[in-house]
Structures are given as C-alpha cells and as structure tokens.
Scaffold this motif. Structure first.
Motif, short mmCIF file in Angstrom:
data_model
loop_
_atom_site.label_atom_id
_atom_site.label_comp_id
_atom_site.label_asym_id
_atom_site.label_seq_id
_atom_site.Cartn_x
_atom_site.Cartn_y
_atom_site.Cartn_z
N PHE A 147 0.85 -1.18 0.00
CA PHE A 147 0.00 0.00 0.00
C PHE A 147 0.90 1.24 0.00
CE2 PHE A 147 -2.60 -3.36 1.70
CZ PHE A 147 -3.84 -3.15 1.09
N LYS A 148 1.08 1.81 -1.19
CA LYS A 148 1.91 3.00 -1.33
C LYS A 148 1.06 4.26 -1.22
CE LYS A 148 5.10 0.86 -4.68
NZ LYS A 148 5.66 0.98 -6.04
N LYS A 149 1.74 5.37 -0.93
CA LYS A 149 1.06 6.65 -1.03
C LYS A 149 0.53 6.81 -2.46
CE LYS A 149 1.85 8.28 3.13
NZ LYS A 149 0.75 8.44 4.11
N GLU A 150 -0.69 7.32 -2.58
CA GLU A 150 -1.31 7.44 -3.89
C GLU A 150 -0.57 8.44 -4.78
OE1 GLU A 150 -3.28 5.43 -5.06
OE2 GLU A 150 -5.19 5.23 -4.02
N THR A 151 -0.61 8.21 -6.09
CA THR A 151 -0.11 9.20 -7.03
C THR A 151 -0.99 10.44 -6.95
OG1 THR A 151 -1.49 8.37 -8.83
CG2 THR A 151 0.70 7.39 -8.58
N LEU A 155 -4.89 10.48 -5.97
CA LEU A 155 -5.23 11.14 -4.71
C LEU A 155 -6.26 12.24 -4.95
CD1 LEU A 155 -4.62 11.31 -1.67
CD2 LEU A 155 -2.87 13.01 -2.22
N TYR A 156 -6.07 13.03 -5.99
CA TYR A 156 -7.03 14.09 -6.31
C TYR A 156 -8.40 13.50 -6.63
CZ TYR A 156 -3.35 17.67 -6.59
OH TYR A 156 -2.34 18.54 -6.31
N ALA A 157 -8.41 12.37 -7.37
CA ALA A 157 -9.68 11.73 -7.70
C ALA A 157 -10.38 11.22 -6.43
CB ALA A 157 -9.45 10.58 -8.67
N HIS A 162 -14.74 11.92 -2.35
CA HIS A 162 -15.18 12.11 -0.97
C HIS A 162 -15.98 13.41 -0.82
CE1 HIS A 162 -13.30 8.97 1.69
NE2 HIS A 162 -12.87 8.64 0.49
N PHE A 163 -15.61 14.46 -1.53
CA PHE A 163 -16.41 15.68 -1.50
C PHE A 163 -17.76 15.44 -2.19
CE2 PHE A 163 -12.47 18.29 -0.75
CZ PHE A 163 -12.92 18.89 0.41
N VAL A 179 -3.86 19.52 -0.36
CA VAL A 179 -2.76 18.54 -0.31
C VAL A 179 -1.46 19.23 0.08
CG1 VAL A 179 -1.43 16.89 -1.66
CG2 VAL A 179 -3.90 17.02 -1.96
N ALA A 180 -1.24 20.43 -0.45
CA ALA A 180 -0.01 21.16 -0.11
C ALA A 180 0.05 21.48 1.38
CB ALA A 180 0.09 22.44 -0.92
N MET A 181 -1.09 21.88 1.96
CA MET A 181 -1.12 22.27 3.36
C MET A 181 -1.08 21.07 4.31
SD MET A 181 -3.88 25.42 3.46
CE MET A 181 -3.88 25.46 5.25
#
Length: 349
Positions: A147-151, A155-157, A162-163, A179-181
């Motif tokens: 389970f890697k961090k998502e690309t 991740l944006y998708a 979720h929104f 994501v930046a914050m």
C-alpha cells in the motif's frame, strides 16, 4: 501485487486465503482490511470468527488452533496477525508459517498486517531470507499487497469522490492547496474533508476556504518560510518562525526542512539548466508533482549563489544544534539573520 488484484478478489466474494499487507499508506490498509472484516461481522457470532494476534505475545500453537478450528455459524473466518517481525525473523519461524500456509483451509483468511513503511525488498520473489520464504508461501495461497502513497492523480480523484459523496463541489486549486497544506496522508485528508464539507454548507469550496479551515502541517509552514526568504520577505519569515516556535515545532526539524527546501530549489535550477523534464526532476528528488511545482515556483525567485549559501548555512546550524550547547530557537533566529544579511549584501553588491 497491485491493489487492483485485491479489489477483484474481494468483489468475487472468495475471501479465504493468505494476505500480507505492508506499505506506508495506513488508510488504504485499514480500508481493505475493513472489507474483509465486514464479511465476518455480517454473520452470526463474529466474536468467534474474527481472531487477532500480536506476534510478540502470540504462541504459535494458538495461531494453529485458530486456523484449524471451523468457523462458528459462518462459512468464513478472519485471522489477523499484527506486526510480525519480518526483518528479524528466524528461519525456523518462517518454516512454521510456511507449513501453516501450505495447509490453509478454504474457510480461513489469514492476514499478516504490518504498520509503517516496510522495505518491500524483504518480500521480493526469489529472495533467500526468511521473510521472502513467508511471502512466497502467502503468494501461493493469496496476495502480497504493498500500500503505497497514492499518485497525485489518484489522490485528487479520491478527494473529489469524498467531497462529491458529501454533496460538495470543489475546484482543482482548492484540492491542490489542501494537499499542499496537509500532505498526502489519507487519514489526515479525510478529517480535513469532513471539516470542509461542514464549512461549505452545500456551496462550492474555494482555495480560500481551505486556508481558513484547514490545519497546515509544519512542513508547509517551513517551506513557506523558505519561500519568503528567497523573495526577501524576512518579516513574514520571522512571523512564520514565531508561529512554529509557539507550536513547539522542534528546531532541528525546522533547520533540516529549511535545508532540504533550499537544496531542492538549487537542484531543480540545475536540472532545468540541463534540460531535464519535470517528471525526471520529480523522480530524482522523490517529490510529488504538487511538491515540485512549489519548489519550481520558489526557485524561480532565487539565484544559485544565494541557494548555495543557504544550504551551507542550514548545514552549519544543524551541526551546531547537534554538537554544542546552545539555545536552539535562538540559533534558528540567527540563521534567518545570516540569510537576510547575505541576501541584502548580494542585492547592494
């Protein structure tokens, strides 16, 4: 083995077999483990069909009994073995696991669950270590899943879904800022999405909403401080430092993160001069696309000589913090003063 193979297996409803879950994305581990747990919880007497062991406290005979005992009023049982120490596993332990897996009943799902970031080389096919032997036995009966961090795109998708599930529309600029914050930890992002969805009250979310509602991590603030330094905004840089001090951010972390930020800026400038593509830069520096964009933007406002000086100044303070008695936050304040003095001297020169 990809997560897609795990999705297919779960959708098929044929859940028995062996699983080894590892990698640095805890949210996804727990998500897919919860799907396995649901099959147990939906049947009567789940307390008899969901068994959890911590390897450090486990007797191997108890694990064997759990595997061999038929499920109670169910066609399926789930057995979790948490935190097996694959890095220090002995050959005889690996042999016992392999023997157990070779005779795993069809009704049993045996999950080896590792937390934190584990070196995937431990489980490489063809390896000669005890860990590789267990992984090979798992593959015969099921799946080894990293389970890697998502690309960035995935991740944006995920954030958009979720929104949307909460009836909230969100612009790409707001997602990028989120994501930046907050970084790319999906557990943290899930909490921030929940806060933002409540704040929006059905209207479209903006980047300004993200700035108002979300709690930026220390890395975001420290990078902001480095960006302020490159543009000569030392009053803003000191305000950020005061905020970091108030939140008790370790001074060693501040200096190390500042040094990395300046180093990354210098490296991307050199890569640009050499005609390297953004994808090559991101891969070499191990940065997500959104991180690279921030670095490129900050680097464009600095010059090579200043960045080299800043990298060396951070290294000097890092060594001082580790080797001599000093007031740590005062040392970071002095670092900012040195950078300000050098920057002004270059402009006046």
């Amino acid at each position: 083995m990809s997560i897609d193979a795990l999705k297919t297996k779960i959708k098929s409803g044929s859940l028995g077999g062996a699983y080894l879950f590892y990698g640095d994305e805890e949210y996804l581990k727990d998500h897919y483990l919860s799907l396995l747990r649901r099959a147990v919880e939906a049947a009567p007497l789940p307390e008899f069909n969901h068994i959890v062991f911590d390897e450090k406290d486990m007797r191997f005979s108890d694990l064997g009994d759990a595997v061999e005992t038929l499920p109670a009023m169910s066609d399926f049982k789930l057995i979790e073995t948490r935190e097996p120490n694959f890095e220090r596993m002995k050959a005889d332990t690996a042999e016992r696991y392999a023997a157990l897996l070779d005779d795993l009943p069809a009704y049993a799902a045996l999950v080896f669950l590792l937390r934190g970031d584990t070196d995937g080389k431990l489980f490489a096919p063809g390896g000669k270590t005890p860990a590789a032997a267990v992984a090979a036995a798992v593959r015969k009966q099921g799946l080894v899943v990293e389970f890697k961090k998502e690309t960035e795109s995935r991740l944006y998708a995920w954030i958009d879904r979720h929104f949307a599930h909460r009836g909230v529309t969100v612009g790409k600029d707001a997602v990028e800022l989120l994501v930046a914050m907050c970084g790319n930890d999906m557990y943290i992002l899930a909490g921030e999405i929940e806060k933002l969805a409540g704040f929006a009250s059905g209207r479209p979310l903006t980047a300004e909403d993200v700035r108002i509602v979300c709690c930026a991590n220390s890395s975001f603030h420290i990078f902001d401080m480095s960006a302020a330094v490159t543009t000569g905004e030392y009053r803003r840089a000191r305000a950020i430092l005061e905020s970091l001090m108030f939140s008790k951010t370790p001074p060693e972390l501040i200096v190390a993160t500042l040094g990395k930020a300046f180093c990354d800026m210098l490296l991307v400038r050199e890569a640009q001069s050499a005609g390297k593509s953004p994808a090559a830069m991101a891969g070499a520096l191990k940065l997500q696309d959104w991180q690279l964009r921030r670095v490129l933007s900050a680097a464009a406002r600095a010059d090579d000589a200043f960045l080299r000086y800043a990298v060396q100044a951070c290294a000097d303070v890092d060594l001082r913090l580790k080797s001599v008695a000093c007031e740590p936050y005062a040392a970071v304040g002095t670092l900012l003063a040195r950078l300000q003095g050098y920057g002004r001297a270059r402009k006046s020169g």
